[in-house]
Structures are given as C-alpha cells and as structure tokens.
Design an enzyme around this catalytic site. Structure first.
Site, PDB file in Angstrom:
ATOM      1  N   CYS A 136       8.991  -8.489  29.151  1.00 20.31           N
ATOM      2  CA  CYS A 136       8.188  -9.244  30.052  1.00 20.31           C
ATOM      3  C   CYS A 136       8.387  -9.118  31.420  1.00 20.31           C
ATOM      4  O   CYS A 136       7.375  -9.933  32.092  1.00 20.31           O
ATOM      5  CB  CYS A 136       9.039 -10.863  29.680  1.00 20.31           C
ATOM      6  SG  CYS A 136       8.923 -11.121  28.044  1.00 20.31           S
ATOM      7  N   HIS A 181       6.295 -15.412  34.933  1.00 21.72           N
ATOM      8  CA  HIS A 181       6.002 -14.969  33.398  1.00 21.72           C
ATOM      9  C   HIS A 181       5.565 -16.182  32.568  1.00 21.72           C
ATOM     10  O   HIS A 181       6.764 -17.033  32.630  1.00 21.72           O
ATOM     11  CB  HIS A 181       7.136 -14.014  33.115  1.00 21.72           C
ATOM     12  CG  HIS A 181       7.015 -14.005  31.669  1.00 21.72           C
ATOM     13  ND1 HIS A 181       5.933 -13.200  30.886  1.00 21.72           N
ATOM     14  CD2 HIS A 181       7.874 -13.885  30.597  1.00 21.72           C
ATOM     15  CE1 HIS A 181       6.257 -13.095  29.671  1.00 21.72           C
ATOM     16  NE2 HIS A 181       7.511 -13.392  29.392  1.00 21.72           N
ATOM     17  N   ASN A 190       2.548 -16.473  24.903  1.00 19.15           N
ATOM     18  CA  ASN A 190       3.497 -15.445  25.604  1.00 19.15           C
ATOM     19  C   ASN A 190       2.811 -14.322  25.333  1.00 19.15           C
ATOM     20  O   ASN A 190       2.799 -13.517  24.197  1.00 19.15           O
ATOM     21  CB  ASN A 190       4.939 -15.508  25.448  1.00 19.15           C
ATOM     22  CG  ASN A 190       5.852 -14.371  26.061  1.00 19.15           C
ATOM     23  OD1 ASN A 190       5.304 -13.436  26.690  1.00 19.15           O
ATOM     24  ND2 ASN A 190       7.152 -14.715  26.024  1.00 19.15           N
TER      25      ASN A 190
END
Length: 335
Positions: free
Chosen positions: A114, A262, A292
C-alpha cells in the site's frame, strides 16, 4: 541540485464494474454491511485474458507520458510498484520497458504494497535530485481479483480490494520551490504477518506443496488481514508521517491544500480528516468507486483529483500511505 516535478499523470481501471450487490450473489454479505465498514460501493475487476498488472500499467503510463509532453525516448528509468506482478519473476518493470518500446533503460520493481507508490516516488525523486536521470516513469498497478477468496470465508478481505493502475512522469525541475519537497519512509516488520499473503513463497508454502496437498481448507494462499489491529496502527502512523512531512518543510496543517491518502478504507481517511480538522475540499477520496487498489490507489486518486481541477499550481499537496509490512510513508509536494 534539482527538484523533481510531476509533469504527467494517468490512470486506467478495467471496464468491469463489480457492485456490492454483485458480490452478495456469491458471498454472504450485502451493500449496507460493506459500506458501513469500508465506504466502498463498487470496485473494478479485470476480465481474465484482457488485462494484467503490466498491461494496465502500460495503459496508465501512455496517458501520463502524453500529458507530460515527453517522448518515450525521453524516459530514462522505470519504477514499478506492485504486490501482484504478472510473473513471480521477472517483475513488471521490464515488461513495461518492452511493451512501451522504451530504450534499454533501467527498470526497478518496488514491493511495498500500500505504501509502494510513495516509496517508488521517493526513489525516483532521489535519482532526479542527484542529476542521474531527467525523466522517470513511476507506476503503481494491481490485480487483486484473481487472488481473493471470493467466498463467505474470505469476505472481510475480498470485498475491499479492486484492480487498477496509475502512473506519473517525474521530470527535472530547476525551481527548488516547486515539485517534491520531501518524502518520508518507515517500516515495522514486527507486524509483518498481520497483513500478509504467505504462499506461495520460498520460505513458506510453495506452489508444489499446495498442489500436492490439494487441501480446500488451506488458506495460506489467500490474503490475511487482522482488520482491527491494522486500523489502529494505520490511524497512528498516518498522523505521524503527515506531521513529519509538515515539520520537515516548516509547514502547518493550515498549509495543506489537498491531502490524498492511500485508499485503504474510507473510515480511516475520515478519521484522519477529522483529526487534522480538514474540510471535504482538502481531502480526496475515491475508494467508493474503486475499492482498495493498493499501490495503484494514490496515483489513481491523484490523477482524478487533478483531472477534476481540485489541484492547482502553487498548491501544497500531501500524499500519505500505510499498509502491509507494516510500512508507511508520506510525500510533500508543491504543485
């Protein structure tokens, strides 16, 4: 001494839209359950045979290169961030070099999940600051959908993730008041197993073991996430690394024109927004549409924010990420 400046942005997501209601047809879940916990309404999944991590990265990169106003021959280096490469090896960086028809430039793969795009951005920034390269292509791209447990057993993870790619061209900037002002990178490997995929791997469950056992209860080849523990750590580290970047540049929260976190979970982004007392115009979220997308989430969101006119010349931009590793990072940019 130079700064690096983002001169071109692009993103690509597969056309296949998967809604929460679509998932509820095969998983014991529903739209309200997913939105309450994640804020996600839909995500994109590739159609097998049509897109891969590399091909999506190439499509995003072509847009970014065109918008940067440079030729492919001008790209000096490639940095590709992903946790989902097409092949176990080689990494997708060289595949992008091939498929874009670039010169025989170096290609580096970054595996920081991430936080991957900010790590990649930081690496590219250092190369440009030292004068080694002039134009660097940075890509974040992920295919999650082909590796998720799309059953009720895996719903706490599988409903979160989507596929997509984003790219940026970094170019040399002689005005030291513009461009990337600083990047800040951290890790804490003691929590590595709290968000991980253990198989296949040379030190754990390898492909031959999985095939030999043929055990339907073996979950080692599906992602594992200790959700509450990850959330608690994320909100702390997000705050720390944002403040670290501001302090390093003698800035305060009031100087932030746009925060792009993020896109891990809308609830995390909302928590950070509330903690820093930022209004809705100062934070950009698009997890509602894409889920995501790990290393791709920041470049996708950055591109969309720019396309929508939410980022203007002279703005102070903050990028921040937290994820598996644990790793976390931030970048402070004067647009």
């Amino acid at each position: 001494m130079f700064h690096s400046k983002i001169t071109g942005l692009g993103f690509y997501v597969p056309p296949n839209v998967v809604t929460n209601d679509d998932l509820s047809k095969t998983i014991d879940t529903n739209d309200a359950w997913i939105q309450e916990r994640t804020g996600i309404q839909e995500r994109r999944h590739i159609i097998k045979g049509e897109d891969t991590t590399t091909t999506m990265g190439v499509k995003a990169a072509e847009i970014a290169i065109e918008r940067a106003g440079v030729a492919k021959e001008d790209i000096d280096f490639v940095v590709f961030a992903t946790l989902s490469p097409d092949y176990y090896f080689p990494g997708p960086g060289v595949l992008v070099q091939r498929d874009l028809g670039l010169r025989t430039v170096g290609a580096l793969d970054v595996r920081n999940q991430c936080s991957g795009f900010i790590y990649a951005l930081s690496v590219a920034d250092q190369y440009i600051k030292t004068g080694m390269y002039k134009n660097i292509l940075v890509i974040g791209s992920e295919v999650h959908s082909t590796g998720l447990d799309m059953t009720t057993r895996g719903r706490s993870v599988s409903v979160i993730f989507g596929d997509g790619a984003g790219a940026a061209v970094l170019s040399r900037e002689e005005d030291l008041t513009k461009g990337i002002l600083s990047t800040h990178l951290h890790s804490e490997g003691v929590h590595a197993e709290e968000l991980s995929l253990k198989a296949p791997g040379m030190g754990g469950r390898w492909v031959t073991d999985i095939l030999a056992d043929n055990d339907p209860d073996d979950e080692s080849y599906y992602p594992y996430m200790n959700g509450q523990f990850v959330f608690k750590n994320a909100v702390v580290r997000f705050s720390e690394v944002i403040n670290e970047g501001l302090i390093a540049n003698n800035l305060t929260v009031s100087d932030i024109d746009m925060l792009i976190p993020h896109q891990a979970n809308l609830r995390i982004s909302q928590f950070i927004q509330g903690k820093f007392k930022l209004n809705d115009d100062q934070v950009f979220n698009n997890i509602q549409k894409y889920g995501n997308t790990t290393a791709a989430s920041i470049p996708i969101a950055l591109t969309e924010a720019w396309e929508q006119g939410k980022i203007k010349e002279g703005d102070t931009l903050v990028l921040a990420a937290f994820g598996s590793g644990f790793t976390w990072a931030s970048a402070i940019i004067k647009w």
